[in-house]
Design a protein around this motif. Structure first.
Motif, PDB file in Angstrom:
ATOM      1  N   THR A 268      27.666  34.338 -54.348  1.00 56.90           N
ATOM      2  CA  THR A 268      28.730  33.454 -53.885  1.00 56.90           C
ATOM      3  C   THR A 268      29.220  32.575 -55.032  1.00 56.90           C
ATOM      4  O   THR A 268      28.521  32.383 -56.038  1.00 56.90           O
ATOM      5  N   GLN A 270      29.327  29.383 -55.082  1.00 54.85           N
ATOM      6  CA  GLN A 270      28.421  28.251 -55.226  1.00 54.85           C
ATOM      7  C   GLN A 270      27.248  28.599 -56.143  1.00 54.85           C
ATOM      8  O   GLN A 270      26.851  27.804 -57.008  1.00 54.85           O
ATOM      9  N   GLN A 271      26.691  29.785 -55.965  1.00 58.04           N
ATOM     10  CA  GLN A 271      25.585  30.209 -56.824  1.00 58.04           C
ATOM     11  C   GLN A 271      26.021  30.276 -58.290  1.00 58.04           C
ATOM     12  O   GLN A 271      25.268  29.912 -59.198  1.00 58.04           O
ATOM     13  N   GLU A 274      26.252  26.781 -59.694  1.00 58.12           N
ATOM     14  CA  GLU A 274      24.918  26.227 -59.938  1.00 58.12           C
ATOM     15  C   GLU A 274      24.312  26.785 -61.228  1.00 58.12           C
ATOM     16  O   GLU A 274      23.615  26.065 -61.961  1.00 58.12           O
ATOM     17  N   ILE A 289      29.395  19.228 -59.455  1.00 58.42           N
ATOM     18  CA  ILE A 289      30.100  20.309 -58.757  1.00 58.42           C
ATOM     19  C   ILE A 289      31.025  19.677 -57.720  1.00 58.42           C
ATOM     20  O   ILE A 289      30.571  19.052 -56.758  1.00 58.42           O
ATOM     21  N   GLY A 291      33.204  21.314 -55.822  1.00 57.23           N
ATOM     22  CA  GLY A 291      33.374  22.177 -54.664  1.00 57.23           C
ATOM     23  C   GLY A 291      33.564  23.610 -55.093  1.00 57.23           C
ATOM     24  O   GLY A 291      34.122  23.881 -56.169  1.00 57.23           O
ATOM     25  N   SER A 292      33.116  24.534 -54.264  1.00 58.96           N
ATOM     26  CA  SER A 292      33.245  25.958 -54.570  1.00 58.96           C
ATOM     27  C   SER A 292      34.407  26.591 -53.822  1.00 58.96           C
ATOM     28  O   SER A 292      34.612  27.800 -53.911  1.00 58.96           O
ATOM     29  N   SER A 327      34.181  23.435 -60.665  1.00 57.96           N
ATOM     30  CA  SER A 327      34.750  23.777 -59.357  1.00 57.96           C
ATOM     31  C   SER A 327      35.091  25.252 -59.301  1.00 57.96           C
ATOM     32  O   SER A 327      35.250  25.915 -60.329  1.00 57.96           O
TER      33      SER A 327
END
Length: 442
Positions: A268, A270-271, A274, A289, A291-292, A327
């Motif tokens: 994803t 988000q991963q 990170e 972060i 936002g993804s 982001s």
């Protein structure tokens, strides 16, 4: 991946930004995220087969990972996936087809037809493994009855330049398709379907990734019609009649043919963020972060991110320098000019203009699949001297933005990010680095 060259790439800030981008892409490589989800042979029935299907820019590499980690008998494994031109890799048991993206072509149409034929006549002993990643919508362009490939191509071009969000575009696509919106999974019944998804959409909703060929869709034909009307998108008469009659209704989540199927998000945005954040932290920069799943007009998002960077510079908020603002998501571009653009370079150019040459602030914005828009360029870098170098060459940044000419602009000053096909796709990556001491200098 290829190294980025150019004035900004040679700086320490540029090098760190590029390493963060590479880390984000590496975290979503199928060789990393697919093997834990390859089925065990014991999951097949007595005479069962593992049938692998799929579509997307990463689907061929996903298929290769399945072949390499399948522990069953070779004859139990077969399949077909379709990927973008230039993204194929060797497989022995799973056929790989290349087709066009973002505007579909005949190769994609034929691959979609073959895929539906492949899953006919399966039994409860069989397991279908569907490998889906970004780009699958264009790569499975099987039109609804009464529509042609030409109709689908015209619709794709209209959607891509309309300013509609990816969610809105995919809603329309699902209701004018013979394979999306759960229809592929329904065709596999009574075999069980397990879907492995690499998400390239804000929010990671399975129905949105490649327009959800193997998952139920809660949206309706009425929703699709409303989107078409909102953006003034011209529809062929047959397509409008298909939607207005309700015949284009997609497969709903409670459909009996979908029960017992499973979906796994294996990578994803988000991963990926990170992974980049961990690298920034190791380099002495505090990552934040944002936002993804950031969406909106690319130039508006770029201007907003510049405003946040300037807040860090002037007030040390919401985080103090040295820091990196990260982001992801998928912006949109309403095309008004005739330039060579993409949503990442559009956002970056807008950001650079809003930063106004602020010292100590650098940014990289790129697509994790290595292709921003229709160009074989992932994105670009900008820094404090970007505008000055452009002016020295007679380039007008605002005129380039008005012409949607981000690739032309950054290419001319040597700050394009070129990776070649990354063979994955977790959407856009944006990183703004604010160096130590920037606050004191302002």
């Amino acid at each position: 991946m290829k190294a980025t060259s150019g004035p900004l790439a040679a700086t320490a800030a540029g090098q760190l930004l590029r390493r963060m981008f590479d880390a984000a892409v590496a975290s979503a490589q199928p060789s990393v995220c697919v093997p834990p989800h390859v089925p065990d042979p014991s999951e097949l029935g007595a005479r069962g087969r593992l049938v692998v299907i799929g579509a997307g820019k990463a689907s061929a590499v996903m298929a290769q990972a399945v072949e390499q980690h399948w522990r069953g008998r070779t004859e139990q494994l077969s399949g077909l996936v379709v990927t973008r031109y230039g993204h194929a890799v060797p497989c022995e048991r799973i056929a790989i087809v290349e087709a066009a993206h973002p505007v579909p072509d005949e190769a994609g149409l034929q691959a979609a037809q073959r895929m539906l034929q492949l899953v006919q006549g399966l039994t409860v002993d069989d397991l279908v493994l569907c490998l889906i990643s970004g780009g699958g919508s264009a790569l499975l362009p099987l039109p609804a009855p009464g529509l042609s490939l030409t109709d689908k191509q015209a619709l794709s071009r209209a959607l891509l330049t309309s300013g509609a969000s990816i969610h809105e575009m995919n809603c329309v696509r699902r209701h004018l398709s013979a394979i999306k919106g759960g229809r592929l999974a329904a065709a596999c019944h009574p075999a069980r379907v397990r879907s492995l998804l690499i998400s390239d959409v804000p929010g990671d909703a399975p129905a949105e990734i490649a327009s959800g060929p193997t998952v139920g869709d809660p949206t309706t034909c009425a929703d699709a019609l409303e989107i078409v009307q909102r953006y003034g998108i011209a529809l062929p008469d047959a397509a409008r009649e298909w939607l207005e009659s309700g015949q284009g209704e997609s497969i709903k989540p409670d459909d009996a043919r979908l029960q017992g199927n499973r979906v796994h998000l294996v990578a994803t945005p988000q991963q990926a963020l990170e992974a980049a954040a961990a690298l920034a932290r190791a380099g002495g920069y505090q990552p934040l972060i944002l936002g993804s799943a950031l969406e909106g007009e690319a130039r508006d998002v770029g201007r907003m991110l510049a405003g946040m960077a300037l807040q860090v510079v002037r007030h040390g908020q919401p985080v103090a320098a040295p820091c990196v603002l990260l982001s992801g998501g998928e912006t949109t571009v309403t095309v008004r000019g005739q330039g060579r653009g993409g949503r990442n370079v559009e956002a970056l150019l807008s950001c650079a203009i809003a930063l106004g040459g602020q010292q100590g602030v650098y940014a990289l914005m790129a697509d994790t699949d290595g292709v921003d828009g229709a160009e074989e360029r992932a994105g670009a870098l900008c820094g404090p001297d970007t505008l000055a170098r452009a002016w020295s060459q007679g380039l007008a940044p605002r005129a380039a933005l008005d012409a949607n000419n981000g690739h032309g602009f950054f290419g001319a000053i040597g700050d394009a990010v070129i990776t070649g096909p990354t063979l994955t796709n977790v959407n856009d990556f944006r990183a703004i680095l604010i160096a130590a001491g920037t606050l004191a200098q302002s």
